[in-house]
Design an enzyme around this catalytic site. Structure first.
Site, PDB file in Angstrom:
ATOM      1  N   CYS A 199       0.838  -1.205   0.000  1.00 40.51           N
ATOM      2  CA  CYS A 199       0.000   0.000   0.000  1.00 40.51           C
ATOM      3  C   CYS A 199       0.870   1.250   0.000  1.00 40.51           C
ATOM      4  O   CYS A 199       1.750   1.404   0.851  1.00 40.51           O
ATOM      5  CB  CYS A 199      -0.898  -0.009   1.231  1.00 40.51           C
ATOM      6  SG  CYS A 199      -1.865   1.505   1.437  1.00 40.51           S
ATOM      7  N   CYS A 202       0.142   3.317   3.589  1.00 47.94           N
ATOM      8  CA  CYS A 202       0.584   2.918   4.930  1.00 47.94           C
ATOM      9  C   CYS A 202       1.642   1.825   4.937  1.00 47.94           C
ATOM     10  O   CYS A 202       2.176   1.490   5.997  1.00 47.94           O
ATOM     11  CB  CYS A 202      -0.616   2.469   5.761  1.00 47.94           C
ATOM     12  SG  CYS A 202      -1.303   0.864   5.256  1.00 47.94           S
ATOM     13  N   CYS A 215      -6.377  -2.696   1.064  1.00 47.62           N
ATOM     14  CA  CYS A 215      -5.220  -2.649   1.948  1.00 47.62           C
ATOM     15  C   CYS A 215      -5.589  -3.252   3.296  1.00 47.62           C
ATOM     16  O   CYS A 215      -6.676  -2.992   3.830  1.00 47.62           O
ATOM     17  CB  CYS A 215      -4.755  -1.205   2.134  1.00 47.62           C
ATOM     18  SG  CYS A 215      -3.444  -1.040   3.380  1.00 47.62           S
ATOM     19  N   CYS A 218      -5.185   0.083   6.088  1.00 45.87           N
ATOM     20  CA  CYS A 218      -5.835   1.398   6.023  1.00 45.87           C
ATOM     21  C   CYS A 218      -7.048   1.310   5.105  1.00 45.87           C
ATOM     22  O   CYS A 218      -7.295   0.274   4.488  1.00 45.87           O
ATOM     23  CB  CYS A 218      -4.838   2.460   5.550  1.00 45.87           C
ATOM     24  SG  CYS A 218      -4.447   2.394   3.783  1.00 45.87           S
ATOM     25  N   ASP A 334      19.270  -0.485 -18.813  1.00 45.88           N
ATOM     26  CA  ASP A 334      19.255  -1.618 -17.893  1.00 45.88           C
ATOM     27  C   ASP A 334      18.267  -2.672 -18.403  1.00 45.88           C
ATOM     28  O   ASP A 334      17.076  -2.402 -18.541  1.00 45.88           O
ATOM     29  CB  ASP A 334      18.825  -1.117 -16.511  1.00 45.88           C
ATOM     30  CG  ASP A 334      18.856  -2.197 -15.448  1.00 45.88           C
ATOM     31  OD1 ASP A 334      19.009  -3.381 -15.785  1.00 45.88           O
ATOM     32  OD2 ASP A 334      18.710  -1.839 -14.261  1.00 45.88           O
TER      33      ASP A 334
END
EC number: 6.3.5.13
Length: 410
Positions: A199, A202, A215, A218, A334
């Site tokens: 999340c 949080c 989540c 939260c 990359d």
């Protein structure tokens, strides 16, 4: 609504933009969408602001699908009148400047925007609508980490007088879009989950069950979507199902079409009026183009990051498939992201590899136990497969190399 009369300096800069772009095209140096805008902005740093004034503007941003969604949205909004757009994908302010200068005074503009430049372009163009598609890892050597990008978007949207159309299935996009005052939620889907298990609010785990996500720590959770992709069509906010007939392949493009319809609806375009325009879109800057050469039917698919490769495998048929990888500046240098891609959908088909970084791809396929053949060039790859269909999946510059080779043969 019409564009305002340009000041003298902006007029001169606009003429220089068009002239530089035309010269670039005439000399074979490119489509001119970058150099034209660059010169125009050197003459008048406020040129993009001047060109945007008076238009109803849509910005479309995300990691994947920007160019296609921009093309579909342009088609949908064109029901109302002329639409300026950076159709070839030059998605930074130089490209936006060149596109608006080239188009002249149109009432509408639909602009693809690189996700890093969204705050700057929001300030400059003052759009009516912003569409947020998705966020995933891309160009690891220079791009922001995904949660940082979501935080940038979230901060950017606070207090803006703009309507947001956002993907309810992407937790990062949802968290970013929640800071906006007015949001239309689209269930556009999210097959790639590996960048959204945590999340952004949080730090707790994101849980999933079917289409739902939430989540554990939260209140962040999937909002109720107003537009939903369902089977071969789209369900609108009234609950009406509309069949969507596209010439572009895959569920992901039906999702892109749903976003385009949601944006167009903000301008009061009826779905039934927009759908025939969407059906006319055949290819987008070469993506999904099908070309016949020497008895081979070649389809080109662009895939530039793990999420894009996952969708490309979903679209590709069980026929000989050429994979081509470069790592030039536009691609990102990359190539470690190859290890985030599951190549197992390629099992059971003939796989050929090429490109500057074919050996990186060779090692990755070996790890995935996918047999392959290294073919040095596209022309050799074409000659090595029998008549019939050939799927080509390539990242950005490899895709452009193959397109250029096909154009030369043509």
């Amino acid at each position: 609504m019409t564009t305002k009369k340009l000041p003298l300096r902006a007029k001169l800069a606009t003429s220089a933009t068009r002239g530089a772009a035309a010269l670039s095209r005439a000399t074979g140096r490119g489509d001119g969408s970058v150099i034209g805008g660059r010169i125009g902005l050197m003459i008048d740093p406020n040129l993009l602001t001047e060109l945007a004034a008076g238009r109803r503007i849509v910005l479309i941003s995300g990691t994947n699908g920007k160019t296609t969604t921009t093309r579909l949205t342009t088609a949908a909004v064109s029901v109302l009148g002329e639409v300026a757009s950076n159709a070839l994908g030059a998605n930074m302010p130089t490209g936006h400047t060149s596109a608006l200068a080239k188009a002249g005074p149109t009432p509408y503009a639909v602009l693809e925007v690189d996700e890093h430049y969204l705050p700057q372009v929001l300030d400059t163009t003052r759009p009516r609508v912003v569409a947020l598609l998705n966020l995933s890892r891309d160009q690891l050597d220079r791009a922001k980490e995904v949660a940082m990008m979501a935080a940038l978007w979230r901060e950017t949207l606070v207090g803006r007088d703009v309507h947001v159309v956002a993907n309810a299935d992407d937790p990062m996009v949802t968290w970013a879009a929640q800071s906006a005052e007015h949001v239309t939620w689209v269930a556009a889907g999210q097959r790639w989950h590996d960048d959204s298990w945590v999340c952004p609010e949080c730090g707790s785990a994101i849980e999933r069950n079917g289409d739902a996500w939430w989540c554990n720590g939260c209140p962040l959770r999937r909002p109720v979507p107003e537009w939903t992709v369902q089977q071969d069509g789209v369900v609108d906010p009234t609950g009406t199902y509309h069949e969507v007939k596209l010439q572009l392949p895959g569920r992901v493009n039906r999702a892109n079409a749903a976003t385009a319809l949601a944006v167009a609806a903000h301008f009061r375009v009826r779905v039934e009026d927009a759908l025939p325009r969407l059906a006319e879109v055949k290819s987008v800057a070469g993506r999904y183009a099908t070309v016949e050469r020497d008895g081979r039917l070649i389809r080109l698919l662009l895939a530039k990051n793990p999420a894009g490769w996952l969708e490309a495998f979903d679209m590709a048929e069980q026929v000989p498939t050429l994979l081509s990888i470069n790592a030039r500046d536009p691609d990102g240098l990359d190539t470690s992201w190859l290890y985030d891609v599951d190549f197992s959908p390629l099992r059971g088909r003939r796989v050929l590899i090429s490109g500057d970084r074919a050996m990186d791809l060779a090692v990755r396929l070996t790890v995935n136990a996918i047999p392959f053949e290294h073919i040095p060039s596209f022309s050799q790859a074409l000659a090595s497969v029998p008549p019939g269909r050939l799927e080509v999946i390539a990242n950005y510059t490899a895709f452009q190399d193959i397109r250029a080779e096909l154009d030369r043969v043509n």
